[in-house]
Motif scaffolding. Structure first.
Motif, short mmCIF file in Angstrom:
data_model
loop_
_atom_site.label_atom_id
_atom_site.label_comp_id
_atom_site.label_asym_id
_atom_site.label_seq_id
_atom_site.Cartn_x
_atom_site.Cartn_y
_atom_site.Cartn_z
N PRO A 52 -9.99 68.03 -53.82
CA PRO A 52 -11.08 68.64 -54.60
C PRO A 52 -11.70 67.66 -55.60
O PRO A 52 -11.01 66.84 -56.21
CB PRO A 52 -10.39 69.79 -55.34
N THR A 53 -13.01 67.76 -55.75
CA THR A 53 -13.75 66.86 -56.64
C THR A 53 -13.19 66.88 -58.05
O THR A 53 -13.09 65.83 -58.70
CB THR A 53 -15.26 67.23 -56.64
N GLU A 54 -12.83 68.05 -58.54
CA GLU A 54 -12.29 68.14 -59.91
C GLU A 54 -11.03 67.29 -60.07
O GLU A 54 -10.84 66.65 -61.10
CB GLU A 54 -12.00 69.60 -60.29
N ALA A 55 -10.19 67.26 -59.06
CA ALA A 55 -8.97 66.46 -59.11
C ALA A 55 -9.31 64.97 -59.09
O ALA A 55 -8.68 64.17 -59.79
CB ALA A 55 -8.04 66.81 -57.95
N ILE A 56 -10.32 64.60 -58.32
CA ILE A 56 -10.75 63.20 -58.26
C ILE A 56 -11.31 62.77 -59.61
O ILE A 56 -11.03 61.67 -60.08
CB ILE A 56 -11.78 62.98 -57.13
N ILE A 57 -12.09 63.64 -60.23
CA ILE A 57 -12.65 63.35 -61.55
C ILE A 57 -11.53 63.10 -62.56
O ILE A 57 -11.55 62.13 -63.31
CB ILE A 57 -13.57 64.49 -62.03
N ILE A 75 -19.02 60.40 -57.79
CA ILE A 75 -18.18 60.80 -56.65
C ILE A 75 -19.05 61.34 -55.51
O ILE A 75 -18.81 61.02 -54.35
CB ILE A 75 -17.13 61.82 -57.09
N GLU A 76 -20.06 62.11 -55.84
CA GLU A 76 -20.93 62.67 -54.81
C GLU A 76 -21.70 61.59 -54.06
O GLU A 76 -22.05 61.76 -52.90
CB GLU A 76 -21.91 63.67 -55.44
N LYS A 77 -21.96 60.46 -54.70
CA LYS A 77 -22.70 59.36 -54.05
C LYS A 77 -21.85 58.62 -53.02
O LYS A 77 -22.37 57.89 -52.20
CB LYS A 77 -23.18 58.35 -55.10
N ALA A 126 -11.49 56.97 -55.16
CA ALA A 126 -12.20 58.24 -55.07
C ALA A 126 -12.71 58.48 -53.65
O ALA A 126 -12.63 59.60 -53.13
CB ALA A 126 -13.36 58.27 -56.06
N LYS A 127 -13.22 57.45 -53.01
CA LYS A 127 -13.71 57.56 -51.64
C LYS A 127 -12.58 57.96 -50.70
O LYS A 127 -12.76 58.84 -49.84
CB LYS A 127 -14.33 56.23 -51.20
N ASN A 128 -11.42 57.35 -50.86
CA ASN A 128 -10.26 57.68 -50.04
C ASN A 128 -9.81 59.12 -50.27
O ASN A 128 -9.49 59.84 -49.32
CB ASN A 128 -9.11 56.73 -50.31
N LEU A 129 -9.77 59.54 -51.53
CA LEU A 129 -9.36 60.91 -51.85
C LEU A 129 -10.36 61.92 -51.29
O LEU A 129 -9.97 62.97 -50.77
CB LEU A 129 -9.21 61.08 -53.36
N LYS A 130 -11.63 61.58 -51.37
CA LYS A 130 -12.67 62.45 -50.83
C LYS A 130 -12.49 62.61 -49.32
O LYS A 130 -12.64 63.71 -48.78
CB LYS A 130 -14.05 61.87 -51.16
N ALA A 131 -12.15 61.52 -48.64
CA ALA A 131 -11.92 61.57 -47.19
C ALA A 131 -10.73 62.46 -46.84
O ALA A 131 -10.69 63.06 -45.77
CB ALA A 131 -11.70 60.17 -46.65
N LEU A 132 -9.78 62.56 -47.77
CA LEU A 132 -8.62 63.42 -47.57
C LEU A 132 -8.88 64.86 -48.02
O LEU A 132 -7.97 65.67 -48.04
CB LEU A 132 -7.41 62.85 -48.34
N GLU A 133 -10.13 65.12 -48.39
CA GLU A 133 -10.58 66.44 -48.82
C GLU A 133 -9.90 66.93 -50.10
O GLU A 133 -9.67 68.13 -50.28
CB GLU A 133 -10.43 67.46 -47.69
N ARG A 173 -11.51 59.42 -63.53
CA ARG A 173 -12.42 59.47 -64.68
C ARG A 173 -13.84 59.06 -64.30
O ARG A 173 -14.62 58.64 -65.16
CB ARG A 173 -11.91 58.65 -65.85
N LEU A 174 -14.17 59.16 -63.01
CA LEU A 174 -15.55 58.96 -62.58
C LEU A 174 -16.29 60.27 -62.77
O LEU A 174 -15.69 61.34 -62.79
CB LEU A 174 -15.60 58.55 -61.10
N SER A 175 -17.60 60.19 -62.88
CA SER A 175 -18.39 61.41 -63.02
C SER A 175 -18.56 62.08 -61.66
O SER A 175 -18.38 61.47 -60.61
CB SER A 175 -19.77 61.08 -63.59
#
Length: 51
Positions: free
Chosen positions: A33-38, A48-50, A24-31, A42-44
């Motif tokens: 979307p949070t919904e796709a990461i969820i 993910i925001e933390k 999730a951290k890696n995906l977030k760094a690649l921008e 299956r993290l909340s």
């Protein structure tokens, strides 16, 4: 014997959770979307925001 299996289960669950957080951290760094990461991890949203 039951305690050993239970302990192994807890360790495995913890390790899997840590892997999901790293993904999730890696995906977030690649921008990604949070919904796709969820959906993918299956993290909340809060977890993910933390990151």
């Amino acid at each position: 014997m039951v305690k050993t299996a239970e302990k192994k289960g807890h360790i495995k669950g913890f390790e899997e959770g840590e892997k999901k957080k790293q993904i999730a951290k890696n995906l977030k760094a690649l921008e990604v979307p949070t919904e796709a990461i969820i959906k993918g991890t299956r993290l909340s949203q809060e977890e993910i925001e933390k990151l």
